[in-house]
Enzyme design. Structure first.
Site, PDB file in Angstrom:
ATOM      1  N   HIS A 154       0.823  -1.199   0.000  1.00  0.00           N
ATOM      2  CA  HIS A 154       0.000   0.000   0.000  1.00  0.00           C
ATOM      3  C   HIS A 154       0.865   1.260   0.000  1.00  0.00           C
ATOM      4  CE1 HIS A 154      -3.184  -2.811   1.222  1.00  0.00           C
ATOM      5  NE2 HIS A 154      -4.039  -1.884   0.834  1.00  0.00           N
TER       6      HIS A 154
ATOM      7  N   LYS B 181      -1.078   4.912   4.564  1.00  0.00           N
ATOM      8  CA  LYS B 181      -2.014   3.986   5.199  1.00  0.00           C
ATOM      9  C   LYS B 181      -1.669   3.839   6.679  1.00  0.00           C
ATOM     10  CE  LYS B 181      -4.135  -0.561   4.665  1.00  0.00           C
ATOM     11  NZ  LYS B 181      -5.485   0.021   4.796  1.00  0.00           N
TER      12      LYS B 181
END
Length: 260
Positions: free
Chosen positions: A145, A149
């Site tokens: 990611h 995040k």
């Protein structure tokens, strides 16, 4: 599995209140709900708005796209007032889900969907991987990611690992072999129900997951890539359209996709 629907009459539209409307996911959800012919966006709430605005707007459904610390109270408020709720916020660990189930027992007509991932492609990839994993000796999950995040491993990766573990347990498959004896820095990653999960945070990524499965002389990789938050909007709308028909708690969008 299709998200198709018959356009509703004006007074039959799903009246949606969106919590977390100013966030990146929230803004995309505002656009998606506004464009849906069978829905009406009646309230857009940010973190500073009182939840009573949801009731004043006459909402029938709530979408929670807030933060882990706020989400349980938001959902509890919605359930207490008989509002069907679709949740895309992370942090819904088993203990939180158990408390919600206890509350829902007092409101048996209310449906709640908690979706670690709203991407239909991602949900299908996790389901396929869980089915396939019982045929392989080894399995590990890698999630990748963007660096903004907040949680690791991702909710999707945790859900995938749980599904894999359940599938392998049902088939009587032994744990993945691993001779590691020394790992002072956690190089082998997190462990979710006996399945290793590795998290990567890297500039340029959005949301990606690989499930690596290996057996004698072969390897199978099931990978899903989401490049834009628009990938999640069909799942949000599908959840809103189906949550009322599924009273109680459903954990995972796969619960609405008839995947056996």
């Amino acid at each position: 599995m299709s998200a198709e629907y018959t356009p509703a009459a004006e007074n039959d539209r799903i009246r949606v209140a969106l919590l977390g409307a100013s966030g990146k996911m929230g803004r995309r959800a505002v656009e998606a709900v506004t464009a849906a012919e069978d829905m009406e966006l009646v309230a857009e709430l940010t973190s500073t708005d009182p939840l009573e605005r949801v009731l004043e707007a006459g909402a029938t459904h709530v979408v929670d796209l807030t933060v882990p610390d706020a989400s349980p109270d938001n959902v509890a408020f919605a359930v207490e007032h008989g509002l069907h709720t679709v949740v895309g916020t992370s942090g819904w660990v088993q203990q939180r889900r158990e408390r919600l189930q206890a509350q829902l027992a007092q409101h048996p007509q209310v449906g709640v969907l908690i979706a670690p991932n709203f991407s239909v492609g991602s949900v299908l990839a996790s389901a396929f991987a869980a089915k396939a994993s019982r045929f392989f000796e080894s399995v590990e999950v890698v999630e990748l990611h963007h660096p903004a995040k907040l949680d690791a491993p991702s909710g999707t990766a945790v859900r995938t690992a749980e599904m894999i573990a359940a599938s392998r347990a049902e088939a009587g498959v032994a744990p993945s072999p691993d001779a590691t004896e020394r790992d002072p820095d956690g190089a082998r990653g997190a462990e979710v129900d006996g399945v290793r999960v590795h998290a990567v945070r890297l500039r340029g990524l959005e949301a990606h997951q690989e499930v690596l499965m290996g057996g004698p002389g072969e390897q199978l990789t099931v990978r899903h890539d989401a490049f834009d938050r628009g990938a999640y909007m069909p799942g949000v709308l599908l959840g809103l359209r189906r949550v009322a028909a599924h009273p109680g708690l459903t954990y995972g969008l796969d619960g609405y996709l008839d995947l056996d």
